[in-house]
Design an enzyme around this catalytic site. Structure first.
Site, PDB file in Angstrom:
ATOM      1  CG  HIS A  33      -4.832  -0.974   3.843  1.00 46.29           C
ATOM      2  ND1 HIS A  33      -5.133  -0.410   2.607  1.00 46.29           N
ATOM      3  CD2 HIS A  33      -4.016  -0.083   4.447  1.00 46.29           C
ATOM      4  CE1 HIS A  33      -4.523   0.747   2.490  1.00 46.29           C
ATOM      5  NE2 HIS A  33      -3.831   0.978   3.596  1.00 46.29           N
ATOM      6  CG  ASN A  34      -7.314  -1.729  -0.471  1.00 43.79           C
ATOM      7  OD1 ASN A  34      -6.306  -1.487   0.187  1.00 43.79           O
ATOM      8  ND2 ASN A  34      -7.299  -1.801  -1.778  1.00 43.79           N
ATOM      9  CE  LYS A  91      -3.201  -2.430  -0.204  1.00 44.28           C
ATOM     10  NZ  LYS A  91      -3.865  -2.330  -1.430  1.00 44.28           N
ATOM     11  CB  SER A 114      -0.911   0.026   1.224  1.00 47.42           C
ATOM     12  OG  SER A 114      -1.642   1.242   1.230  1.00 47.42           O
ATOM     13  CD  GLU A 171      -7.546   2.740  -0.119  1.00 46.18           C
ATOM     14  OE1 GLU A 171      -6.438   2.298   0.227  1.00 46.18           O
ATOM     15  OE2 GLU A 171      -7.972   2.656  -1.287  1.00 46.18           O
TER      16      GLU A 171
HETATM   17  C1  6PG Z   1      -3.229   1.298  -1.664  1.00 42.28           C
HETATM   18  C2  6PG Z   1      -4.542   1.343  -2.433  1.00 42.28           C
HETATM   19  C3  6PG Z   1      -4.454   0.666  -3.761  1.00 42.28           C
HETATM   20  C4  6PG Z   1      -5.779   0.563  -4.516  1.00 42.28           C
HETATM   21  C5  6PG Z   1      -6.374   1.837  -4.942  1.00 42.28           C
HETATM   22  C6  6PG Z   1      -7.597   1.687  -5.813  1.00 42.28           C
HETATM   23  O1  6PG Z   1      -3.273   0.809  -0.552  1.00 42.28           O
HETATM   24  O2  6PG Z   1      -2.213   1.764  -2.175  1.00 42.28           O
HETATM   25  O3  6PG Z   1      -5.502   0.693  -1.685  1.00 42.28           O
HETATM   26  O4  6PG Z   1      -3.974  -0.635  -3.548  1.00 42.28           O
HETATM   27  O5  6PG Z   1      -5.558  -0.153  -5.660  1.00 42.28           O
HETATM   28  O6  6PG Z   1      -6.690   2.616  -3.838  1.00 42.28           O
HETATM   29  O7  6PG Z   1      -8.621   0.979  -5.206  1.00 42.28           O
HETATM   30  P1  6PG Z   1     -10.112   1.091  -5.738  1.00 42.28           P
HETATM   31  O8  6PG Z   1     -10.056   1.135  -7.213  1.00 42.28           O
HETATM   32  O9  6PG Z   1     -10.813  -0.120  -5.255  1.00 42.28           O
HETATM   33  O10 6PG Z   1     -10.650   2.359  -5.161  1.00 42.28           O
END
Ligand code: 6PG
Length: 482
Positions: free
Chosen positions: A187-188, A184, A130, A191
């Site tokens: 994590h997303n 991960k 990330s 996010e």
């Molecule tokens: C990171 C992000 C990355 C992710 C983008 C797009 O941790 O660097 O999570 O891995 O690919 O943020 O994610 P989405 O297209 O699902 O918004």
């Protein structure tokens, strides 16, 4: 000294290029390969010039240029391309060689690939990375899982490449199989939650408080002084940015639909599989889906006219006096903090359940440490979350001794924000869901007694009683005499 390379990297898209440069700058020699050779030429002629990087035009060449056991890292698009590269590598690799998938692969794919490769004696690691483009180059947060021994053999490279905090590099072995990719994925999910919450606060500032982007940016930047949250920081910067193609602020000309690659959705899907409620994260995914059906929204809004910046005659909003607006602005900071804590709480609950179900044996304090820097959800809050999991096993993060009183102290502000938004008809699903999560968990009595009764009524599913052990059924109706 051997002229062989320490690491082979496949996939020279944005993340791949930057990660290679990062690893090379830490003193390692890297061999690179890309399916389309012009990408290799371009990279070798520009960014890789004068560096310890070898461009390889075939997979054979890449594999031959590596120190044994070979370490090959994949940074290719998640899904079929990962399988295709692995299949091409298999005949070229020997037992004990290591493949590392650094993409956002679905954890079940990672398990499947690990199992297949294990039979061939090839060791496999699935690692979350990330931090986007910047993180890949200057120090990402790395979340590896899989073969422990293999991790130990790449550990030096990962530790040198990762972001660094006072508690060490933001990397650590997370667990067997797909543990790294699972972490991960969550994590997303978090996010998505934090992004939706900041977007909702922005929407309140824009449509109810009628603030200009520059002013909003000032609030986000001030709130971020003590929080050091990457997502708050970039929000302030985004709101300040002027558009180069018009007289507007850039934020005002960006279309209001957001795409998604899938990791947020996967978090929700697996949470449902495991029976774990993640309502704030789910609301964030739903918000993206609703943002994407723009034509449908436009048609409906033409007749039903939802709250809009500068739309005249929006009486609901006009009823708010200046005093109420000032109070609302004050409440936003606490509301955002609360929502963000709940997004983390939901994510960590999901990790707890997954750890149990999939045998990851996750150390949540270690997960929080790895997220402290380099990644998209980095913030000072992670230091406190880490401490919580070092000191106790909280029934829920918001109910830990560290957060319990503080969270309760923010609830009045959260209710104020949610109430006002509901009054004027502004959708703030992530914050509303976070509050509902909190209220659901603090309810001594849920209304599920009625659900039990309804299930028993129409399907004879039986119910349990408060006063007696066992299962019961009531003949609610005499179906033969209706
Ligand atoms: C990171 C992000 C990355 C992710 C983008 C797009 O941790 O660097 O999570 O891995 O690919 O943020 O994610 P989405 O297209 O699902 O918004």
């Amino acid at each position: 000294m051997s002229d062989k390379c320490d690491l082979g990297l496949i996939g020279l898209a944005v993340m791949g290029q930057n990660f290679v440069l990062n690893v090379e700058s830490s003193g390692f020699k890297v061999a690179v390969y890309n399916r389309t050779s012009n990408k290799i030429d371009e990279f070798m002629e520009r960014r890789a010039v004068g560096k310890n990087i070898r461009g390889c035009y075939t997979l054979e060449e890449l594999v031959d240029s590596l120190i044994r056991p070979r370490k090959v890292m994949l940074l290719v698009k998640a899904g079929d391309p990962v399988d295709a590269v692995i299949d091409s590598l298999i005949p070229l690799l020997d037992r004990e060689d290591i493949i590392i998938d650094g993409g956002n692969s679905h954890f079940r794919d990672t398990d499947r690939r690990a199992e297949k490769l294990e039979k061939l004696g090839i060791r496999y690691l699935g690692s979350g990375i990330s931090g986007g483009e910047y993180g890949a180059l200057h120090g990402p947060s790395l979340m590896p899982g899989g073969d422990r021994q293999a991790y130990q053999e790449i550990e030096e490279i990962f530790r040198e490449a990762a972001a660094e905090t006072l508690e060490g590099p933001c990397v650590g072995y997370l667990g067997p199989g797909s543990a790294g990719h699972y972490v991960k994925m969550v994590h997303n999910g978090i996010e998505y939650g934090v992004m939706a919450l900041t977007a909702e606060i922005y929407d309140i500032m824009r449509k109810i408080l009628e603030l200009e982007p520059e002013v909003m940016a000032g609030h986000f930047a001030r709130w971020n002084e003590s929080r050091d949250s990457y997502l708050l920081e970039i929000t302030a910067e985004i709101l300040r940015r002027d558009d180069e193609k018009s007289e507007e602020k850039l934020i005002d000309v960006i279309l209001d639909t957001a795409a998604q690659k899938g990791t947020g959705k996967w978090s929700v899907q697996d949470a449902l599989e495991l029976g774990i409620a993640v309502p704030c994260i789910t609301a964030a995914v739903n918000s993206r889906l609703l943002s994407a059906v723009r034509d449908e929204r436009l048609k409906i809004s033409r007749e039903l006219g939802g709250l809009k910046k500068d739309r005249p005659g929006q009486q609901e909003k006009d009823r708010l006096g200046q005093q109420e607006k000032d109070r609302l602005l004050d409440s936003l900071e606490d509301a955002l903090d609360f929502g963000i804590l709940i997004a983390y709480a939901e994510g960590l609950k999901l990790l707890e359940a997954a750890s149990e179900e999939y045998g990851y044996d996750l150390d949540l304090a270690e997960v929080a440490r790895i997220w402290q820097d380099g990644c998209i959800i980095r913030a000072n809050l992670l230091q406190e979350i880490r401490q919580v999991y070092q000191e106790e096993e909280p029934v829920n993060l918001f109910f830990s001794s560290r957060f319990r009183v503080e969270t309760a102290g923010k609830i009045a502000a959260v209710r104020d924000v949610v109430r006002t938004a509901k009054d004027v008809g502004l959708a703030i699903p992530a914050l509303t869901s976070a509050l509902d999560y909190y209220d659901s968990l603090r309810a001594e009595e849920s209304p599920a007694n009625l659900i039990q009764a309804q299930r028993d009524y129409f399907g004879a599913h039986t119910y349990q009683r408060k006063d007696k052990e066992g299962v019961f059924h009531t003949e609610w109706q005499d179906i033969h005499n209706i």
